[in-house]
Design an enzyme around this catalytic site. Structure first.
Site, PDB file in Angstrom:
ATOM      1  N   ASP A   1      37.111  50.845  39.743  1.00  0.00           N
ATOM      2  CA  ASP A   1      37.575  50.462  41.085  1.00  0.00           C
ATOM      3  C   ASP A   1      38.594  51.483  41.595  1.00  0.00           C
ATOM      4  OD1 ASP A   1      38.838  49.235  43.318  1.00  0.00           O
ATOM      5  OD2 ASP A   1      38.369  47.247  42.532  1.00  0.00           O
TER       6      ASP A   1
ATOM      7  N   SER B   1      38.993  40.949  47.039  1.00  0.00           N
ATOM      8  CA  SER B   1      40.117  41.880  47.114  1.00  0.00           C
ATOM      9  C   SER B   1      41.428  41.117  47.366  1.00  0.00           C
ATOM     10  CB  SER B   1      39.832  42.932  48.202  1.00  0.00           C
ATOM     11  OG  SER B   1      40.722  44.005  48.118  1.00  0.00           O
TER      12      SER B   1
ATOM     13  N   HIS C   1      34.839  49.123  44.369  1.00  0.00           N
ATOM     14  CA  HIS C   1      35.650  48.040  44.932  1.00  0.00           C
ATOM     15  C   HIS C   1      34.761  47.147  45.787  1.00  0.00           C
ATOM     16  CE1 HIS C   1      39.395  46.087  46.054  1.00  0.00           C
ATOM     17  NE2 HIS C   1      38.981  46.083  47.303  1.00  0.00           N
TER      18      HIS C   1
END
Length: 325
Positions: free
Chosen positions: A269, A145, A297
Site C-alpha cells: 500500500d 481507508s 491502496h
C-alpha cells in the site's frame, strides 16, 4: 471467539502487480458505472448535516440486510470502490447506504469544522437512525481507508453498538506513520492530490467563515502534517497534528473490539508503511486480519486485463453472508 470465515486468497494478476497501478486504475475502470440512488439529508444533533445516498432504500422487505459504506478521505458515492460494489449489490438486492462525511457530498456543510479519523459521533447518529427505521434488518458496515479508521474507532468506543459485522479496507491505523509514508517518493503524488482537494473545499468555505483560519497558512499547506497542524487539529479540539494522530489512531486498541470484523491490508500500500500493519496480539478475538502481498491502496484488482474485477467485491458479500448464517 467467533468462527473464522475462510476467505479466498488474493493473488494479483501479472498485469496488476504494480501498487500504483492498483491504486489508480479503479478510477478509470469504474468511471462510467452508474447506480440509481435516493438521497437523504440527515440532520445532526449539533445543527449540521450529512447526506446519505441509498440504493434499494424503498424495498418492501424490512428484514433485508443493510450495508453501510464509509468512504475514504474526500471520497463520495462516486468513488470507484463504492460504485463497483453497488454494481454487485444490484444483483445481491440488499439495501446499501453511503454515509457522506460533512462536506463530501458536493455540498458544503454549515460549519467550519468537517470530519477526521476519530469523528465517530456523526456515524453513531446515522447508525441509530438506520436501526430505528429498520429494527429487524441486519446492519453491516464497510469503511474504506480513512472511513475504515472512523468505523474501527466507533467499534472501539461503542462496544455494544448495533452493527452485526464490519470490514475495514486499507485503513491508516497509525496516522503519523501514514503521514510520513505518503510524503515519500511517488506517494507524494497522492498527497498533493488529496491536499489540493481539501484546500479547495476549505477555501470555498472560507468566505463564510473568514475569521476562522489564516488563509495563507492553509494555502501553503503541502503535507498532511502541515494541513492537520493548521486545520484539522485546532478546529476539532486537538493540540496539534501529533496529538490528533495519537488520539485517533486505532491500531493499539484494536484488540478491544467486540463486534465481528475483518481488517484487510496490502503490504505494498503506497499510503502506508510497516508501522501500520497489525501484530497478532493486536487482533481482537472477534476479528480476522487479512494481509496480502499486493493490492495497492483499495485496489485488489483481479481477473483478465480486458475484464478486470475487484477481489473486494467477492470478499465483502461473502464475509457478511457468513455472519448471517
Amino acid at each position: 471467539m467467533q468462527t473464522t470465515h475462510q476467505i479466498r486468497t488474493y493473488q494479483a494478476p501479472i498485469w496488476a502487480k504494480n501498487p500504483h497501478f492498483q491504486t489508480i486504475a479503479p478510477r478509470v475502470l469504474w468511471r462510467r458505472s452508474k447506480a440509481r440512488l435516493q438521497w437523504q439529508q440527515f440532520e445532526l444533533n449539533d445543527g449540521d448535516f450529512v447526506d446519505l445516498a441509498w440504493q434499494n432504500q424503498f424495498a418492501n422487505d424490512d428484514t433485508r440486510p443493510i450495508l453501510l459504506l464509509l468512504h475514504g478521505l474526500h471520497g463520495c458515492a462516486e468513488s470507484p470502490y463504492i460504485k463497483s460494489l453497488m454494481q454487485v449489490n444490484a444483483q445481491l438486492g440488499w439495501r446499501m447506504v453511503v454515509m457522506h462525511q460533512r462536506g463530501c457530498s458536493g455540498r458544503a456543510n454549515r460549519f467550519w469544522r468537517s470530519y477526521h479519523s476519530g469523528e465517530t459521533d456523526d456515524l453513531g447518529q446515522v447508525v441509530q437512525m438506520i436501526k430505528q427505521r429498520f429494527p429487524l434488518a441486519p446492519l453491516f458496515a464497510v469503511g474504506y481507508s480513512m472511513g475504515g479508521n472512523i468505523l474501527l474507532n466507533y467499534l472501539i468506543g461503542e462496544p455494544k453498538n448495533p452493527i452485526q459485522a464490519a470490514i475495514s479496507v486499507s485503513a491508516p491505523l497509525k496516522l503519523g506513520a501514514c503521514a510520513d509514508a505518503i510524503n515519500k517518493g511517488f506517494s507524494k503524488v497522492y498527497q498533493r492530490y488529496l491536499i489540493s482537494l481539501m484546500r479547495s473545499s476549505l477555501v470555498s468555505k472560507h468566505r463564510s467563515h473568514p475569521n476562522r483560519i489564516e488563509h495563507l497558512k492553509l494555502r501553503n499547506s503541502s503535507t498532511f502534517w502541515d494541513f492537520d497542524n493548521v486545520y484539522t487539529a485546532p478546529v476539532h479540539g486537538f493540540v496539534d497534528a501529533a496529538d490528533y494522530y495519537q488520539q485517533c489512531s486505532p491500531k493499539t486498541r484494536m484488540a478491544t473490539i467486540k463486534t465481528p470484523h475483518l481488517v484487510v491490508h496490502s503490504q505494498d500500500d503506497p499510503f502506508m508503511n510497516h508501522e501500520v500493519l497489525l501484530e497478532p496480539t493486536q487482533v481482537s478475538s472477534h476479528g480476522q486480519y487479512l494481509l496480502t502481498q499486493s493490492g495497492g491502496h483499495v485496489g485488489f484488482l483481479e481477473g483478465e486485463m480486458n475484464r478486470p474485477q475487484s477481489w473486494l467485491n467477492h470478499v465483502i458479500p461473502s464475509y457478511f453472508k457468513s455472519q448471517l448464517e
